[in-house]
Design a protein around this motif. Structure first.
Motif, mmCIF file in Angstrom:
data_model
loop_
_atom_site.group_PDB
_atom_site.id
_atom_site.type_symbol
_atom_site.label_atom_id
_atom_site.label_comp_id
_atom_site.label_asym_id
_atom_site.label_seq_id
_atom_site.Cartn_x
_atom_site.Cartn_y
_atom_site.Cartn_z
ATOM 1 N N VAL A 12 53.086 58.565 -18.862
ATOM 2 C CA VAL A 12 52.042 58.596 -19.884
ATOM 3 C C VAL A 12 50.756 58.144 -19.205
ATOM 4 O O VAL A 12 50.794 57.364 -18.247
ATOM 5 N N TYR A 13 49.639 58.651 -19.686
ATOM 6 C CA TYR A 13 48.360 58.387 -19.026
ATOM 7 C C TYR A 13 47.395 57.764 -20.015
ATOM 8 O O TYR A 13 47.247 58.251 -21.150
ATOM 9 N N LEU A 14 46.712 56.697 -19.605
ATOM 10 C CA LEU A 14 45.751 56.007 -20.463
ATOM 11 C C LEU A 14 44.419 55.914 -19.730
ATOM 12 O O LEU A 14 44.317 55.313 -18.651
ATOM 13 N N LEU A 24 44.139 62.169 -13.821
ATOM 14 C CA LEU A 24 45.000 62.926 -14.724
ATOM 15 C C LEU A 24 45.259 64.322 -14.172
ATOM 16 O O LEU A 24 46.412 64.802 -14.155
ATOM 17 N N GLU A 25 44.211 64.965 -13.720
ATOM 18 C CA GLU A 25 44.358 66.326 -13.190
ATOM 19 C C GLU A 25 45.238 66.333 -11.943
ATOM 20 O O GLU A 25 46.073 67.230 -11.760
ATOM 21 N N ALA A 26 45.074 65.332 -11.073
ATOM 22 C CA ALA A 26 45.869 65.273 -9.845
ATOM 23 C C ALA A 26 47.343 65.027 -10.147
ATOM 24 O O ALA A 26 48.223 65.603 -9.489
ATOM 25 N N THR A 52 32.674 63.744 -30.793
ATOM 26 C CA THR A 52 32.863 64.230 -29.430
ATOM 27 C C THR A 52 34.091 63.576 -28.803
ATOM 28 O O THR A 52 34.238 62.356 -28.856
ATOM 29 N N PRO A 53 34.983 64.365 -28.204
ATOM 30 C CA PRO A 53 36.153 63.769 -27.554
ATOM 31 C C PRO A 53 35.764 63.068 -26.265
ATOM 32 O O PRO A 53 34.749 63.392 -25.642
ATOM 33 N N SER A 54 36.572 62.112 -25.856
ATOM 34 C CA SER A 54 36.354 61.470 -24.565
ATOM 35 C C SER A 54 36.617 62.486 -23.460
ATOM 36 O O SER A 54 37.307 63.497 -23.671
ATOM 37 N N PRO A 55 36.081 62.268 -22.260
ATOM 38 C CA PRO A 55 36.383 63.177 -21.145
ATOM 39 C C PRO A 55 37.876 63.333 -20.882
ATOM 40 O O PRO A 55 38.344 64.429 -20.561
ATOM 41 N N VAL A 56 38.638 62.261 -21.026
ATOM 42 C CA VAL A 56 40.079 62.361 -20.802
ATOM 43 C C VAL A 56 40.744 63.235 -21.868
ATOM 44 O O VAL A 56 41.628 64.040 -21.561
#
Length: 293
Positions: A12-14, A24-26, A52-56
């Motif tokens: 999981v990514y935070l 995240l992309e890597a 607006t969504p966060s960049p993540v």
């Protein structure tokens, strides 16, 4: 708090800001199964603007990864590990007692624990910095360290550019560590220093200070002074040799307590950023005008 398994495949990514996205992309590109991402809720940029969504969140949606805003949602993901990069929220003990987590921190711990390690390193005049991959513990950045990479701080580099360089070395460090196995972490060694969030007052330029000190404030971003009672931001400058009264201007050269600060890019109140020479043509300093007044 529990230890991560030897074989890590499901994550999981935070994270929240732009610098979190390359990690995240890597991880997705490297073949890890990212079960979900947790980030801040959508924010409005103005009263009538759409949230607006966060960049993540935006990056996760592009990758087809489910996105949540509640940390507790990771507990149902059946993940091996949580990966945290610039998340901006406290992860509570009941979560850490169920799921092992690692954090990418942009300093050489225990120096600069906290929210603004890159900015604090520049303000302090540190010659080196780096990144640590550490376990997430209950204390503020107190966890044991799995890996660290050190790098020099160039004398003119800005906080934004330094953070980008740290991301560049931290992304492969994280992927390699997860592929090779985290191993046994080491306790932090040395005297802790804390990196509290930078306040606006800390970025006010005191022309009685040395040009080197003022230059460090400018490199952090958002440094400001006053000119004829209005705010003047200084976005780029560099120290040079010379002497004149603090705040006094001789062209683009501003006097300081020691040396001169050559103004390169500024922003007058209510105006756009511009070259210092262009601002001077409009400002037309006269005898007795000084920065900081």
């Amino acid at each position: 708090m529990i230890d991560p398994p030897a074989d890590i495949r499901r994550l999981v990514y935070l994270g929240t800001p732009h610098e979190s996205v390359p990690f995240l992309e890597a991880l997705a590109t490297a073949g890890f199964d990212v079960a979900l991402a947790v980030t801040r809720p959508d924010k409005r940029r103005g009263r009538r603007a759409e949230p607006t969504p966060s960049p993540v969140k935006a990056a996760a949606q592009e990758l087809g990864i489910p996105v949540f805003s509640d940390v507790d949602d990771v507990l149902d993901a059946d993940a091996d590990l949580g990966v945290v990069v610039a998340f901006g929220q406290i992860i509570k003990p009941h979560v850490l007692n169920r799921l092992a987590m690692v954090n990418v921190h942009f300093s050489l711990l225990p120096r600069w624990r906290g929210a603004a390690p890159v900015e604090r390193a520049i303000l302090a005049g540190d010659q080196t910095t780096g990144v640590c991959l550490m376990e997430v513990a209950e204390g503020l950045d107190t966890g044991r360290v799995y890996r660290r990479v050190e790098m020099p701080i160039a004398p003119d580099i800005t906080a934004a550019a330094l953070r980008a360089e740290l991301v560049d070395i931290a992304v492969p460090m994280l992927v390699d560590a997860l592929n090779e196995g985290l191993g046994v972490p080491e306790p932090q060694q040395g005297e802790p220093a804390y990196a509290a969030k930078i306040t606006r007052d800390e970025l006010r330029l005191d022309w009685g200070q040395s040009a080197e000190s003022l230059h460090r404030q400018v490199r952090v971003g958002g440094a400001w002074t006053t000119w004829r009672g209005k705010t003047l931001k200084v976005w780029a400058a560099h120290p040079v040799e010379g002497s004149q009264p603090p705040g006094e201007l001789d062209g683009v050269l501003a006097g300081t307590g020691q040396g001169l600060l050559k103004l390169v890019e500024v922003q007058a109140e209510g105006k756009s950023r511009q070259a210092a020479e262009d601002w001077l043509r409009g400002a037309r300093p006269t005898l007795g005008d000084r920065l900081g007044s």
